[in-house]
Scaffold this motif. Structure first.
Motif, short mmCIF file in Angstrom:
data_model
loop_
_atom_site.label_atom_id
_atom_site.label_comp_id
_atom_site.label_asym_id
_atom_site.label_seq_id
_atom_site.Cartn_x
_atom_site.Cartn_y
_atom_site.Cartn_z
N THR A 136 0.82 -1.21 0.00
CA THR A 136 0.00 0.00 0.00
C THR A 136 0.86 1.26 0.00
OG1 THR A 136 -1.68 -1.21 1.24
CG2 THR A 136 -1.88 1.18 1.19
N ALA A 137 1.92 1.26 0.78
CA ALA A 137 2.77 2.45 0.85
C ALA A 137 3.38 2.78 -0.51
CB ALA A 137 3.87 2.25 1.88
N LEU A 138 3.81 1.75 -1.25
CA LEU A 138 4.38 2.00 -2.57
C LEU A 138 3.32 2.53 -3.52
CD1 LEU A 138 6.74 -1.08 -3.05
CD2 LEU A 138 7.32 1.24 -2.32
N SER A 139 2.11 1.98 -3.44
CA SER A 139 1.02 2.48 -4.28
C SER A 139 0.73 3.94 -3.95
CB SER A 139 -0.24 1.64 -4.06
OG SER A 139 -0.02 0.28 -4.37
N ALA A 140 0.72 4.27 -2.68
CA ALA A 140 0.44 5.64 -2.27
C ALA A 140 1.51 6.60 -2.77
CB ALA A 140 0.32 5.72 -0.76
N ILE A 141 2.77 6.18 -2.71
CA ILE A 141 3.85 7.04 -3.21
C ILE A 141 3.72 7.24 -4.72
CG2 ILE A 141 6.34 7.15 -3.58
CD1 ILE A 141 6.68 5.75 -0.89
N ALA A 142 3.35 6.18 -5.44
CA ALA A 142 3.15 6.31 -6.89
C ALA A 142 2.03 7.31 -7.19
CB ALA A 142 2.83 4.95 -7.49
N PHE A 143 0.93 7.19 -6.46
CA PHE A 143 -0.17 8.14 -6.68
C PHE A 143 0.22 9.55 -6.23
CE2 PHE A 143 -2.95 4.46 -7.23
CZ PHE A 143 -3.81 4.94 -8.21
N TRP A 144 1.08 9.65 -5.25
CA TRP A 144 1.54 10.96 -4.81
C TRP A 144 2.27 11.69 -5.95
CZ3 TRP A 144 6.41 13.21 -3.71
CH2 TRP A 144 6.35 14.39 -2.93
N TRP A 145 3.06 10.92 -6.71
CA TRP A 145 3.73 11.51 -7.87
C TRP A 145 2.74 11.81 -8.99
CZ3 TRP A 145 8.22 13.74 -8.28
CH2 TRP A 145 9.24 13.42 -7.37
N ILE A 146 1.76 10.93 -9.19
CA ILE A 146 0.75 11.16 -10.23
C ILE A 146 -0.05 12.42 -9.94
CG2 ILE A 146 -1.39 10.21 -11.21
CD1 ILE A 146 -0.19 7.43 -10.87
N TYR A 147 -0.32 12.66 -8.64
CA TYR A 147 -1.12 13.81 -8.25
C TYR A 147 -0.28 15.05 -7.95
CZ TYR A 147 -5.00 10.51 -7.60
OH TYR A 147 -5.98 9.57 -7.79
N ASP A 148 1.02 15.02 -8.17
CA ASP A 148 1.87 16.15 -7.82
C ASP A 148 1.39 17.42 -8.51
OD1 ASP A 148 4.57 17.84 -8.50
OD2 ASP A 148 4.68 16.84 -6.55
N SER A 149 1.39 18.52 -7.76
CA SER A 149 0.85 19.78 -8.29
C SER A 149 1.67 20.34 -9.44
CB SER A 149 0.74 20.82 -7.17
OG SER A 149 2.02 21.05 -6.59
N GLN A 150 2.97 20.00 -9.52
CA GLN A 150 3.82 20.55 -10.57
C GLN A 150 4.15 19.55 -11.66
OE1 GLN A 150 7.32 22.22 -8.80
NE2 GLN A 150 6.22 23.83 -7.70
N PHE A 151 4.36 18.27 -11.27
CA PHE A 151 4.83 17.29 -12.24
C PHE A 151 3.82 16.19 -12.52
CE2 PHE A 151 8.46 18.90 -9.76
CZ PHE A 151 9.14 19.55 -10.77
N SER A 152 2.55 16.44 -12.25
CA SER A 152 1.51 15.44 -12.46
C SER A 152 1.40 15.05 -13.93
CB SER A 152 0.16 15.97 -11.96
OG SER A 152 -0.88 15.11 -12.37
N ILE A 153 1.42 13.75 -14.21
CA ILE A 153 1.26 13.29 -15.59
C ILE A 153 -0.14 13.56 -16.09
CG2 ILE A 153 0.64 10.98 -14.81
CD1 ILE A 153 2.56 11.91 -18.01
N ILE A 154 -1.11 13.58 -15.17
CA ILE A 154 -2.49 13.87 -15.58
C ILE A 154 -2.61 15.33 -16.02
CG2 ILE A 154 -4.89 13.92 -14.81
CD1 ILE A 154 -4.23 11.76 -12.80
N SER A 155 -2.10 16.24 -15.21
CA SER A 155 -2.15 17.66 -15.58
C SER A 155 -1.36 17.92 -16.86
CB SER A 155 -1.60 18.51 -14.44
OG SER A 155 -2.40 18.41 -13.29
#
Length: 318
Positions: A136-155
């Protein structure tokens, strides 16, 4: 007539009642209880004792490094007027209901898809399990990067497509933060629901579908009148575990947001930890944890009634 004395002694020994320890071995009920003792001792040590200790701490003013005194229900009275606590209750219910419904709908769809005759079916089933087996911790860190305010891949993707002009602050805005943690939980929980329902689908006799097809049933009617009723007990059990896992979720929220922003993602589990360990108020933290018990009991009753329906389907009276 000659009778062997050794044979007589053996027969009399079998007929005479032996010591209690030997008669115990002949009683299946007593032997069953004897074999259950180790498991019962483990449950009492690691479940009943912590639960009882938590209930007791919830009625004391214990703090880290200081033994507390009995104060009755003062902690619960304080929680009744605590706006942050009620926010965590709302967040927990919203998080649990939305994530559980989404996991069930997507998991059932995925299970129906994997139940078909597909190429590389075994490989696809193994791939589906990956989100569940990743820590779970690794999944959360991955999502933390996905949701990053500056480097989000979604944004970045939405900006390149011209759909947005500025990056989305997924974990900094309360509404976006709630949606983001729910999506992360759904991603992690779908494999458990899908694989469990897939196992249930494979226990349904094909003859039922053949009979329904001969009677002219459409695919939707076969699902409604054959698949869904036969899956009801499995659904009750899998949804109970899904609700329990979601309601008591801690790692995902703590790594992603730690309850922020503005307590928008604080669940009862994370708030209990924050008040008890970093805050030092063990009594208040235990009281918050105890208030989770009625909700968890409700989920267990849901599973119980699902199993009762299973007995009714098989003609049981109890």
């Amino acid at each position: 007539m000659f009778v062997d004395t050794k044979t007589q002694r053996r027969a009399s020994a079998r007929a005479a009642p032996g010591p209690r320890r030997f008669r115990l071995g002949e009683s299946r009920g007593a032997m069953g209880l004897l074999f259950m003792l180790p498991a019962a001792a483990v449950l009492l040590l690691f479940l009943a004792y912590p639960l009882g200790l938590g209930v007791w701490l919830g009625m004391t003013d214990t703090r880290v490094g200081r033994a507390g005194q009995y104060i009755g229900i003062e902690n619960y009275e304080m929680l009744w007027t605590d706006s942050v606590f009620w926010t965590s209750v709302f967040n927990t219910l919203l998080y649990t209901v939305v994530a559980s419904i989404a996991k069930f709908a997507l998991g059932l769809w995925l299970a129906l898809l994997l139940n078909r005759h597909l190429p590389f079916k075994a490989f696809l089933r193994a791939i589906v399990l990956l989100p569940w087996i990743v820590p779970t911790a690794l999944s959360a860190i991955a999502f933390w990067w996905i949701y990053d305010s500056q480097f989000s891949i979604i944004s970045w993707s939405l900006t390149r497509l011209g759909l947005i002009e500025h990056n989305i602050n997924f974990l900094g805005d309360p509404a976006w933060a709630r949606a983001s943690v729910i999506i992360a939980n759904v991603w992690r929980g779908i494999p458990f629901v899908a694989i469990t329902l897939l196992a249930g689908l494979q226990t349904i006799p094909p003859s039922l579908y053949e009979a329904a097809t001969i009677d002219g049933a459409t695919p939707w009617q076969r699902f409604r009148y054959v698949t869904f009723p036969m899956l009801t007990p499995i659904i009750a059990v899998v949804m109970t575990f899904s609700v329990l896992f979601t309601f008591t979720d801690f790692q995902l929220i703590y790594v992603l947001t730690r309850g922020g922003p503005l307590n928008a993602t604080h669940l009862m589990a994370t708030l209990s930890f924050q008040r008890a360990i970093p805050g030092g108020n063990l009594g208040e933290g235990a009281a918050i944890a105890v208030t989770m018990i009625p909700f968890l009991l409700s989920a267990i009753l849901f599973s119980y009634f699902g199993l009762q329906r299973r007995r009714w389907q098989h003609g049981g009276n109890d």
